[in-house]
Design an enzyme around this catalytic site. Structure first.
Site, short mmCIF file in Angstrom:
data_model
loop_
_atom_site.label_atom_id
_atom_site.label_comp_id
_atom_site.label_asym_id
_atom_site.label_seq_id
_atom_site.Cartn_x
_atom_site.Cartn_y
_atom_site.Cartn_z
N HIS A 177 0.83 -1.21 0.00
CA HIS A 177 0.00 0.00 0.00
C HIS A 177 0.87 1.26 0.00
O HIS A 177 1.82 1.35 0.78
CB HIS A 177 -0.86 -0.06 1.28
N GLU A 179 -3.67 4.43 -8.25
CA GLU A 179 -4.97 4.94 -7.82
C GLU A 179 -5.09 6.40 -8.25
O GLU A 179 -4.29 7.24 -7.85
CB GLU A 179 -5.16 4.82 -6.30
N HIS A 222 -1.18 11.27 -1.29
CA HIS A 222 -2.50 10.78 -0.89
C HIS A 222 -3.47 11.90 -0.54
O HIS A 222 -4.60 11.93 -1.01
CB HIS A 222 -2.35 9.83 0.30
O1 G3P Z 1 -6.32 1.62 -3.36
C1 G3P Z 1 -6.62 1.13 -2.10
C2 G3P Z 1 -6.45 2.15 -1.01
O2 G3P Z 1 -5.25 2.85 -1.22
C3 G3P Z 1 -7.59 3.13 -0.98
O3 G3P Z 1 -7.53 3.97 0.11
O4 G3P Z 1 -7.18 6.15 1.14
O5 G3P Z 1 -5.34 4.50 1.16
O6 G3P Z 1 -5.97 5.64 -0.96
P1 G3P Z 1 -6.45 5.11 0.37
MG MG Z 2 -4.62 4.57 -2.34
#
Ligand code: G3P
Ligand code: MG
Length: 239
Positions: free
Chosen positions: A9, A111, A51
């Site tokens: 992640h 993402e 993010h």
């Molecule tokens: O893509 C999965 C996850 O990253 C979504 O949540 O807020 O960590 O971008 P976030």
């Molecule tokens: Mg993400």
């Protein structure tokens, strides 16, 4: 669609500053095959890895990403807040991150993370940059609008719809955004929704799963991949 079982992640998970090249290098050293990271547009339209819409939590800057040029952003420190050992680590451009992924052989889940009001532009620009990259990748977004714009720009790229809880109309939403896979929160996942998506034959990835036993249980139930802050809980051959 082929997914790595374990996806780090925000590049390297919790072990390196999020959304940085240092994180990608760490993920590769741990033996990860796949990483996820967030791409947002700064003021001059350059996609960068970050993010939050604001800079304070992860960088030395203040204010919003949308108001900051890529040149200004390149001067910020995106490493020190994680740990002083990473001081000087920048917030990379999407191009730099995709180049490094290709070099390290990392599959990338990009993402699309639009600032409010920037959904169409972010989907369009991120897809254009992703289409020019040489590595294997998948686009995802919580924004159906951003996914639609990405599909118009680069229809050949695979796309996943991101949701928290799987909504009752998940199939319609996937169709509407042209997504081939669903990425859902593990915390909000019900056995019934999992069965429905799996029985319909759609790939399902779950975020953010930070215990190995939880991850293995989800994978055994038919989840294709888990997105985790703790890729260090697996050996390279297990990922
Ligand atoms: O893509 C999965 C996850 O990253 C979504 O949540 O807020 O960590 O971008 P976030
Ligand atoms: Mg993400």
């Amino acid at each position: 669609m082929i997914y790595p079982r374990i996806i780090a992640h925000r590049c390297g998970g919790a072990l390196a500053p999020e959304n940085t090249l240092a994180g990608l290098r760490l993920a590769a050293r741990l033996g990860c095959r796949g990483v996820e990271f967030d791409a947002m547009l700064c003021a001059d339209g350059v996609p960068v890895l970050i993010h939050d819409e604001t800079l304070e939590r992860t960088t030395s800057g203040r204010g919003t990403v949308a108001a900051m040029s890529s040149a200004q952003l390149a001067q910020l420190d995106a490493g020190r807040r994680h740990h002083p050992a990473f001081a000087g680590e920048p917030a990379p451009t999407l191009d730099a991150a995709l180049r490094l992924c290709a070099e390290l052989g990392l599959w990338a889940n990009v993402e699309i993370k639009p600032s409010a009001g920037q959904e169409l532009a972010t989907g369009d620009v991120v897809a254009r940059h992703a289409a020019a990259a040489s590595g294997k990748l998948l686009l995802s977004s919580f924004s159906a609008q951003a996914l639609g714009a990405a599909a118009a720009e680069a229809p050949q790229l695979r796309r996943a719809l991101l949701v928290e809880a799987i909504p009752a109309d998940w199939r319609e939403r996937m169709l509407a955004s042209g997504a081939l896979a669903l990425h859902a929160s593990a915390r909000a996942l019900t056995a019934a929704a999992l069965r429905e998506v799996r029985d319909a034959g759609f790939p399902l990835a779950c975020y953010t799963v930070n215990r190995r036993d939880d991850a293995e249980r989800l994978l055994a139930l038919g989840v294709n991949a888990v997105i985790t802050d703790r890729p260090d809980l697996w050996t390279a051959s297990e990922m």
